[in-house]
Scaffold this active site. Structure first.
Site, PDB file in Angstrom:
ATOM      1  N   ALA A  36     -19.006  -4.165  -0.162  1.00  0.00           N
ATOM      2  CA  ALA A  36     -18.923  -4.271  -1.630  1.00  0.00           C
ATOM      3  C   ALA A  36     -18.726  -2.905  -2.292  1.00  0.00           C
ATOM      4  O   ALA A  36     -19.554  -2.451  -3.090  1.00  0.00           O
ATOM      5  CB  ALA A  36     -20.157  -4.970  -2.193  1.00  0.00           C
ATOM      6  N   LYS A  37     -17.616  -2.266  -1.929  1.00  0.00           N
ATOM      7  CA  LYS A  37     -17.258  -0.959  -2.495  1.00  0.00           C
ATOM      8  C   LYS A  37     -18.324   0.085  -2.219  1.00  0.00           C
ATOM      9  O   LYS A  37     -18.479   1.048  -2.977  1.00  0.00           O
ATOM     10  CB  LYS A  37     -17.001  -1.067  -4.004  1.00  0.00           C
ATOM     11  N   GLY A  38     -19.086  -0.104  -1.141  1.00  0.00           N
ATOM     12  CA  GLY A  38     -20.128   0.844  -0.777  1.00  0.00           C
ATOM     13  C   GLY A  38     -21.468   0.594  -1.437  1.00  0.00           C
ATOM     14  O   GLY A  38     -22.463   1.254  -1.117  1.00  0.00           O
TER      15      GLY A  38
ATOM     16  N   LEU B 130     -23.533  -1.778  -1.127  1.00  0.00           N
ATOM     17  CA  LEU B 130     -24.568  -2.288  -0.230  1.00  0.00           C
ATOM     18  C   LEU B 130     -25.003  -1.232   0.781  1.00  0.00           C
ATOM     19  O   LEU B 130     -25.825  -1.510   1.649  1.00  0.00           O
ATOM     20  CB  LEU B 130     -24.066  -3.540   0.505  1.00  0.00           C
TER      21      LEU B 130
ATOM     22  N   GLY C 118     -14.014  -6.265   2.345  1.00  0.00           N
ATOM     23  CA  GLY C 118     -14.981  -5.980   1.284  1.00  0.00           C
ATOM     24  C   GLY C 118     -16.420  -6.212   1.667  1.00  0.00           C
ATOM     25  O   GLY C 118     -17.263  -6.486   0.814  1.00  0.00           O
TER      26      GLY C 118
ATOM     27  N   LYS D 232     -24.145   3.444  -2.466  1.00  0.00           N
ATOM     28  CA  LYS D 232     -23.466   3.826  -3.709  1.00  0.00           C
ATOM     29  C   LYS D 232     -24.155   3.182  -4.907  1.00  0.00           C
ATOM     30  O   LYS D 232     -24.781   2.134  -4.794  1.00  0.00           O
ATOM     31  CB  LYS D 232     -21.987   3.433  -3.660  1.00  0.00           C
TER      32      LYS D 232
ATOM     33  N   TYR E  51       0.828  -1.201   0.000  1.00  0.00           N
ATOM     34  CA  TYR E  51       0.000   0.000   0.000  1.00  0.00           C
ATOM     35  C   TYR E  51       0.865   1.255   0.000  1.00  0.00           C
ATOM     36  O   TYR E  51       1.688   1.466   0.889  1.00  0.00           O
ATOM     37  CB  TYR E  51      -0.920   0.023   1.224  1.00  0.00           C
TER      38      TYR E  51
END
Length: 297
Positions: A200-202, A204, A197, A207, A51
């Site tokens: 789910a990248k927002g 749920l 996760g 987004k 990272y």
């Protein structure tokens, strides 16, 4: 905050852990977030040498100055940066040994609580990697080790041949691949899952839905609607999504990406929200047909 023992280790990890990958570059803001996380009971911080080319580890190390004893640090290695800004997979023990020393320096500590192989293939020198991790344990440079992998065939090898205490893998209402074979295997051997996760990248938690793995955008939207339907004043959508992730007994902690104070407060409060009932878990699970791993089975 609820705490769970991580696999066969003695580590008591907060059920919501801090995914440091989401940290920005403002050292003061990062330190404030991490200090507040500790105040809220979050004690497990996950980073990796990959990272920000190691800068993420530096940020965490700086933030934990004087507070090292309050935190459990997990980091990962195996991805080697190249001079052109790309990286390649390098699981050779001699590289992993150097990577650990570099991580210790950046994190300003003399030991890592959980050292994780950041990937893995069947072509790796698995026995040599395991031997190195066991040696590093004996030397006191790491307390325990695990892997970060979504490959069932690789996970099976480490379960059979090593002393891993955890596997980090992606898991959410729209990524239920681990349920098929990984969860039962790991639970049988008392190896915990660190689930990443979970929102789910927002998608749920509000987004815009998009295609995700084998699901079309419309299916992701259906899952998000089901999460929303079980949310309200006592539990936000993201908290409901994380409650689903934490429901399987094999999951010790949901590794949650946190960038803002509001995200931190919401994530840390999951432990104070109502548990999902068996019926609610079942209804969420029936919204979509559970997906399965197509490769590396």
């Amino acid at each position: 905050m609820k705490y769970n023992i991580l696999g066969k280790s003695t580590l008591k990890v907060s059920e919501i852990s801090f995914g440091c990958m989401s940290l920005g570059t403002d050292s003061t803001a990062n330190a404030q977030l991490i200090h507040r996380a500790l105040e809220l009971g979050i004690n497990f911080f996950d980073t990796a040498d990959l990272y920000q080319q190691g800068e993420n580890e530096k940020q965490l190390g700086n933030a934990l100055k004087g507070k090292r004893a309050e935190a459990l640090i997990a980091t990962k290695a195996g991805n080697q940066w190249n001079s052109d800004g790309s990286w390649n997979w390098n699981p050779r023990p001699e590289y992993l040994r150097k990577a650990l020393e570099d991580s210790l320096r950046r994190l300003q500590t003399d030991y890592i609580d959980l050292y994780q192989l950041h990937g893995g293939t069947l072509e790796d020198p698995i026995d040599d990697i395991i031997a190195l991790f066991e040696e590093l344990k004996q030397q006191g440079k790491i307390r325990y080790y695990g892997i970060s992998s979504i490959r069932p065939n690789v996970i099976r090898e480490y379960v059979a041949r090593s002393g891993i205490v955890s596997v980090m893998m992606q898991y959410s209402l729209v990524d239920r691949r681990p349920e098929e074979s990984c969860f039962p295997l790991l639970q049988e051997h008392n190896i915990s899952v660190l689930a990443r996760g979970g929102i789910a990248k927002g998608m749920l938690a509000g987004k815009e839905p998009a295609a995700f793995l084998s699901y079309a955008a419309e299916e992701v939207a259906r899952a998000a609607a089901a999460v929303k339907a079980l949310s309200g004043k006592d539990r936000s959508a993201s908290q409901t999504a994380l409650r689903f992730v934490l429901a399987p007994p094999v999951v010790a902690s949901a590794v949650t990406g946190i960038r803002t104070p509001a995200q931190l407060e919401e994530a840390a409060a999951v432990s104070d929200t109502p548990l999902l009932t068996a019926g609610e878990i079942s209804s969420l699970g029936n919204v979509l047909k559970a997906n399965k791993y197509d490769q590396h089975r």
